[in-house]
Write an enzyme that holds these catalytic residues in place. Structure first.
Site, short mmCIF file in Angstrom:
data_model
loop_
_atom_site.label_atom_id
_atom_site.label_comp_id
_atom_site.label_asym_id
_atom_site.label_seq_id
_atom_site.Cartn_x
_atom_site.Cartn_y
_atom_site.Cartn_z
N GLY A 120 0.82 -1.20 0.00
CA GLY A 120 0.00 0.00 0.00
C GLY A 120 0.85 1.25 0.00
O GLY A 120 2.09 1.20 0.04
N GLY A 168 2.69 3.52 1.53
CA GLY A 168 3.29 3.63 2.84
C GLY A 168 3.83 5.01 3.16
O GLY A 168 3.98 5.36 4.33
N ARG A 169 4.14 5.78 2.13
CA ARG A 169 4.60 7.15 2.36
C ARG A 169 4.08 8.11 1.30
O ARG A 169 4.65 9.18 1.08
CB ARG A 169 6.12 7.21 2.44
N LYS A 223 4.50 12.56 -1.74
CA LYS A 223 5.33 11.42 -1.32
C LYS A 223 6.27 11.89 -0.21
O LYS A 223 7.09 12.78 -0.42
CB LYS A 223 6.13 10.88 -2.50
N ARG A 272 -1.53 0.52 -9.78
CA ARG A 272 -0.43 -0.38 -10.11
C ARG A 272 -0.95 -1.80 -10.34
O ARG A 272 -2.08 -2.11 -9.95
CB ARG A 272 0.57 -0.41 -8.94
N ASP A 306 4.31 -4.10 -7.63
CA ASP A 306 3.69 -2.91 -7.06
C ASP A 306 4.34 -1.62 -7.56
O ASP A 306 3.89 -0.53 -7.22
CB ASP A 306 3.73 -2.96 -5.53
N ASP A 327 7.78 5.35 -9.59
CA ASP A 327 8.57 4.98 -8.41
C ASP A 327 10.06 4.99 -8.72
O ASP A 327 10.68 3.95 -8.91
CB ASP A 327 8.14 3.62 -7.85
#
Length: 493
Positions: free
Chosen positions: A98, A100-101, A117, A187, A260, A270
């Site tokens: 998930g 997370g940040r 982010k 994603r 992910d 990412d």
């Protein structure tokens, strides 16, 4: 300047908001507010990304904009949230993951999701602090915009803000927040999450949302007897194949292609332990954490297909037939090589396909690999050699001069009949002078740590138009220094 989250919501001029992904409901996300950072400051801003949002430029430079994009003050009309997903990491099922940040501010009326982010912990942080550090935030900001400048599909980065708040990674570092933009941050792992938990209703709702918003043609496709979900899988496969072809052609290593970290829209997403190749080594591993070399440069196309197979398994309850799902992946095997050859043909200045092109391409890559010749410099010097007829600078890159001469003769014969100026113009438009090399990013990061953000601004200007000459900035297009090979980047990067 300290800004508190309980002050009145800010109005961001030019920004209007729509429900978007959040309309799917609480099974898909958790609403929460970003956590403020003390004394934020601007690190970098992209005017190009701001124009995508229709965002008022003066507001982006204001104290209010700084507060909003650090997560210190809410923006009127937003209901921030983090999403849940699962995934395979380094080839192993990791279960629930998930955001997370990353905290989504929402979707604009123009169809772009806006995400912070590093804005604090979420229910999916897995004991993490939910923060990003200045180092990684600058890298993501610059590379997002660099990839856009190269014409490679990518998430975008609006800005980076910093704070002297301390964050512990391998060592203590300072915190930062990068604001990311994309039509969708969904994603492969979002689909895997609901499939793995046998929640077919949510799986279908998610697929319908993505198809209706981003792949509406799949509703009317005659492929697979009108099976919209199979057509969707095929479309994602083809977008992913085209993306990987562009990565390979420009010498980009992603470094951590977990499911992910794969965009359902075929975007580069990412930016962690990425790298643009210096010396051309097909087996190069850019991620210090990747001890087995799963994500080596030459493995990226195969890994993408493996990830697509995971997506196909997740979509199987909707597609209904395993053979149909496998068939929906087949076009990847033709689209990737075709797109890659098209990209490489453009780098060679060739307008049309012809017999022997694959051998010409493979011959160039074999020469580069034999001596680990600098990838970006070779292609740019080759372009200049066609432009001015002087092969000396590109020939000097090789010890095997005879090998290069033989290849050059083949290239000259292949482009015979086309004016050199036309070929060179095409080559210079496809072979960048500037890429975000690791040492350039590192120099900008070190300066920024001392509150000098001029290096970030200079790199951004060069990378937004990487095919231009930018006279006076030759040092940014030169060979990497010896110390560049000692830079280690990992999943915490």
């Amino acid at each position: 300047m300290s800004m508190l989250a309980d002050e009145a919501d800010l109005v961001a001029p030019g920004l209007r908001w729509a429900p978007g992904f959040s309309a799917l409901g609480p099974a898909f996300l958790t609403e929460l507010q970003p956590r403020p950072l003390p004394e934020p400051y601007w690190v970098g801003r992209s005017g190009s990304a701001a124009r995508l949002l229709g965002l008022d430029d003066s507001w982006l430079q204001s104290d209010e904009g700084l507060a909003a994009f650090t997560g210190n003050l809410p923006i009127a009309g937003t209901r921030p949230y983090a999403t849940v997903y699962s995934g395979h990491q380094f080839g192993v099922w990791a279960g629930q993951l998930g955001d997370g940040r990353a905290i989504m501010l929402g979707e604009t009326a123009g169809g772009l999701e806006v995400q912070l982010k590093g804005a604090g912990p979420t229910p999916y942080s897995r004991m993490g602090d939910g923060r990003a550090v200045l180092r990684s935030s600058i890298r993501e900001f610059l590379c997002s915009e660099a990839m856009h400048g190269l014409g490679i599909p990518t998430t975008r980065a609006l800005c980076v803000t910093g704070s002297d708040a301390r964050v512990r990674r391998e060592e203590l570092e300072t915190a930062a927040v990068v604001t990311r933009l994309a039509p969708s941050f969904v994603r492969f792992g979002h689909f895997e999450h609901f499939a793995a938990n046998q929640r077919d209703g949510e799986l279908r709702a998610l697929a319908d949302h993505v198809i209706d918003r981003h792949y509406p043609e799949c509703r009317h496709s005659d492929r697979f007897d009108g099976n919209a979900y199979a057509a969707f899988l095929e479309a994602v496969s083809e977008r992913t194949a085209a993306l990987l072809a562009r990565w390979q052609a420009v010498g980009f290593c992603h470094g951590v292609m977990n499911t992910d970290n794969m965009s359902i829209l075929g975007l580069t997403i990412d930016y962690g332990p990425f790298q643009f190749l210096d010396g051309f080594d097909p087996r190069h591993i850019c991620n210090h954490s990747d001890t087995a070399g799963r994500y080596a440069f030459n493995q990226q196309p195969n890994v993408a297909y493996w990830n697509l197979f995971c997506l196909a398994q997740a979509l199987l309850p909707l597609i209904g037939d395993q053979q149909v799902a496998v068939a929906a992946l087949e076009s990847y095997k033709t689209v990737f090589p075709s797109e890659f050859e098209d990209r490489m043909r453009a780098k060679l200045g060739l307008a049309e396909a012809a017999d022997g092109d694959r051998q010409l391409i493979e011959g160039a890559l074999r020469l580069l690999a034999q001596e680990k010749v600098d990838y970006t410099i070779f292609w740019r010097r080759l372009s200049q050699a066609v432009a001015d007829g002087d092969t000396g600078p590109v020939r000097d890159l090789f010890i095997d001069r005879a090998g290069f001469d033989a290849w050059w003769a083949s290239h000259a014969a292949r482009r015979a009949g086309t004016p050199a100026a036309e070929t060179a113009r095409r080559m210079l438009g496809h072979n960048p002078k500037f890429v975000l090399r690791n040492h350039l990013g590192q120099q900008a990061i070190e300066a920024a740590a001392a509150r000098d953000f001029s290096g970030v601004a200079t790199l951004l200007a060069l990378l937004e138009s990487p095919f231009d000459e930018h006279a006076g900035h030759e040092e940014f297009a030169g060979f990497p220094p010896d110390w560049a090979s000692t830079i280690e980047i990992s999943c915490s990067s």
